[in-house]
Design an enzyme around this catalytic site. Sequence first.
Site, PDB file in Angstrom:
ATOM      1  N   VAL A   1       0.747  -1.044   0.109  1.00  0.00           N
ATOM      2  CA  VAL A   1       0.212   0.282   0.117  1.00  0.00           C
ATOM      3  C   VAL A   1       0.998   1.731  -0.020  1.00  0.00           C
ATOM      4  CG1 VAL A   1      -1.992  -1.089   0.938  1.00  0.00           C
ATOM      5  CG2 VAL A   1      -0.271   0.214   2.426  1.00  0.00           C
TER       6      VAL A   1
ATOM      7  N   TYR B   1       3.755   6.186  15.326  1.00  0.00           N
ATOM      8  CA  TYR B   1       2.473   5.210  15.078  1.00  0.00           C
ATOM      9  C   TYR B   1       1.711   6.632  15.595  1.00  0.00           C
ATOM     10  CZ  TYR B   1      -0.933   2.150  15.969  1.00  0.00           C
ATOM     11  OH  TYR B   1      -2.034   0.771  15.996  1.00  0.00           O
TER      12      TYR B   1
ATOM     13  N   LYS C   1      -1.569   7.832  12.694  1.00  0.00           N
ATOM     14  CA  LYS C   1      -2.932   7.799  12.889  1.00  0.00           C
ATOM     15  C   LYS C   1      -3.630   9.018  12.831  1.00  0.00           C
ATOM     16  CE  LYS C   1      -3.186   3.257  12.316  1.00  0.00           C
ATOM     17  NZ  LYS C   1      -4.136   2.328  11.663  1.00  0.00           N
TER      18      LYS C   1
HETATM   19  P1  NAP Z   1      -1.098  -7.213  11.652  1.00  0.00           P
HETATM   20  O1  NAP Z   1      -1.832  -8.802  12.935  1.00  0.00           O
HETATM   21  O2  NAP Z   1       0.074  -6.964  12.197  1.00  0.00           O
HETATM   22  O3  NAP Z   1      -1.322  -7.432   9.968  1.00  0.00           O
HETATM   23  C1  NAP Z   1      -1.171  -6.262   9.548  1.00  0.00           C
HETATM   24  C2  NAP Z   1      -1.662  -6.569   8.689  1.00  0.00           C
HETATM   25  O4  NAP Z   1      -1.083  -5.590   7.176  1.00  0.00           O
HETATM   26  C3  NAP Z   1      -1.101  -7.401   7.380  1.00  0.00           C
HETATM   27  O5  NAP Z   1      -2.841  -7.839   7.238  1.00  0.00           O
HETATM   28  C4  NAP Z   1      -0.254  -7.396   6.544  1.00  0.00           C
HETATM   29  O6  NAP Z   1       0.283  -8.019   5.666  1.00  0.00           O
HETATM   30  C5  NAP Z   1      -0.724  -5.693   6.263  1.00  0.00           C
HETATM   31  N1  NAP Z   1       0.609  -5.282   5.704  1.00  0.00           N
HETATM   32  C6  NAP Z   1       1.549  -4.927   6.370  1.00  0.00           C
HETATM   33  N2  NAP Z   1       2.846  -4.124   5.561  1.00  0.00           N
HETATM   34  C7  NAP Z   1       1.510  -3.478   4.641  1.00  0.00           C
HETATM   35  C8  NAP Z   1       2.114  -3.151   3.266  1.00  0.00           C
HETATM   36  N3  NAP Z   1       3.016  -2.150   2.601  1.00  0.00           N
HETATM   37  N4  NAP Z   1       1.203  -2.904   2.158  1.00  0.00           N
HETATM   38  C9  NAP Z   1       0.473  -4.304   2.284  1.00  0.00           C
HETATM   39  N5  NAP Z   1      -0.146  -4.806   3.308  1.00  0.00           N
HETATM   40  C10 NAP Z   1       0.032  -4.741   4.792  1.00  0.00           C
HETATM   41  O7  NAP Z   1      -1.561  -5.676  12.927  1.00  0.00           O
HETATM   42  P2  NAP Z   1      -3.209  -5.813  13.214  1.00  0.00           P
HETATM   43  O8  NAP Z   1      -2.807  -5.636  14.777  1.00  0.00           O
HETATM   44  O9  NAP Z   1      -4.202  -7.031  12.531  1.00  0.00           O
HETATM   45  O10 NAP Z   1      -3.339  -4.135  12.603  1.00  0.00           O
HETATM   46  C11 NAP Z   1      -4.253  -3.914  11.787  1.00  0.00           C
HETATM   47  C12 NAP Z   1      -4.888  -2.826  11.628  1.00  0.00           C
HETATM   48  O11 NAP Z   1      -5.460  -2.284  13.259  1.00  0.00           O
HETATM   49  C13 NAP Z   1      -3.574  -1.448  12.021  1.00  0.00           C
HETATM   50  O12 NAP Z   1      -3.890  -0.346  10.655  1.00  0.00           O
HETATM   51  C14 NAP Z   1      -3.006  -1.485  13.048  1.00  0.00           C
HETATM   52  O13 NAP Z   1      -2.665  -0.066  13.356  1.00  0.00           O
HETATM   53  C15 NAP Z   1      -4.849  -0.935  13.711  1.00  0.00           C
HETATM   54  N6  NAP Z   1      -4.754  -1.054  15.085  1.00  0.00           N
HETATM   55  C16 NAP Z   1      -4.736  -2.161  15.567  1.00  0.00           C
HETATM   56  C17 NAP Z   1      -4.867  -2.389  16.861  1.00  0.00           C
HETATM   57  C18 NAP Z   1      -3.892  -3.708  18.276  1.00  0.00           C
HETATM   58  O14 NAP Z   1      -4.224  -3.652  19.290  1.00  0.00           O
HETATM   59  N7  NAP Z   1      -4.156  -4.814  17.095  1.00  0.00           N
HETATM   60  C19 NAP Z   1      -4.549  -1.784  17.747  1.00  0.00           C
HETATM   61  C20 NAP Z   1      -5.468   0.096  17.449  1.00  0.00           C
HETATM   62  C21 NAP Z   1      -5.153   0.174  16.139  1.00  0.00           C
HETATM   63  P3  NAP Z   1       1.250  -9.137   5.454  1.00  0.00           P
HETATM   64  O15 NAP Z   1       0.070 -10.363   6.365  1.00  0.00           O
HETATM   65  O16 NAP Z   1       1.491  -9.560   3.839  1.00  0.00           O
HETATM   66  O17 NAP Z   1       2.613  -8.932   5.994  1.00  0.00           O
END
Ligand code: NAP
Length: 247
Positions: free
Chosen positions: A64, A155, A159
Amino acid sequence: MQLKGRTALVTGGSRGIGRAIALALAEEGADVAVNYVSSETPAKQVVEQIRKIGRKAILAQADVADFPDTFRTAQDVLKEFGHLDILINNAGINSDKTFVKMDHASWRKVLAINLDGVFNCTKVFIDQMIKQNYGRVVNITSVIGQIGNFGQANYAASKAGVAAMTKSLAKELAAKGVTVNAVAPGFTETEMVEAIPEKVRHKLLEQIPMRRFAKSEEVARACVYLCSSDGDYITGAELSINGGLFM
Ligand code: NAP
């Protein structure tokens, strides 16, 4: 079936919150393109699961942060689905260090994926959404963008940037049938949070009034709500899913 006949793209749909969103959209009747950057096997598994639900699903590999790459994948998605109704900008990373130790590369990488990525993916679909006078864009922000956090200047900035961009786009697109909202999860049970040391996790839990982390499915249901007709009059909102951590 609140999303029957709709088509969706979920960035970062291979794992964690994005995976839960892709499946929840499909459960409600949407056909889904599953974006990922490198985890092909998990992404394929999500596609298979969606097909089992009886919906169309395709892989949409792209970094992305790379505009030409997102443009290419958008063309593939539009060719396959004919149009796109729902864009979930979920892909995101963190690279935590105190500001004193944070180097420029780490700052740029997080901003490139988390903030530029939302620009890129929205840019490549927005003309088509305006043309069809319908679109639902949901950006996944974070409680950290609202309150800041030790070791997460990059980060938090990314956001907060997405949250501000959400409101600006919502104003520009409200009269064109396109709503733009954000969902701001608190700490959610994914690999991102599993990577936090146990001691720190314990301390975090003490700060959360509900004393638990969010489930990915709880974040996903909020996205379904904003994309369904129940959310038709909502735009420019940032919906917090954080167990009371920030109020
Ligand atoms: P995650 O389990 O680490 O998964 C990250 C996802 O993003 C994976 O599908 C990864 O693809 C994809 N990704 C990473 N870099 C990318 C790139 N350059 N281009 C396309 N795809 C990419 O993360 P998550 O915890 O589910 O978080 C998802 C979203 O929620 C994020 O925006 C994060 O900041 C937000 N968020 C998370 C939390 C939390 O506590 N987990 C809290 C608040 C907000 P690959 O599998 O191919 O690597």
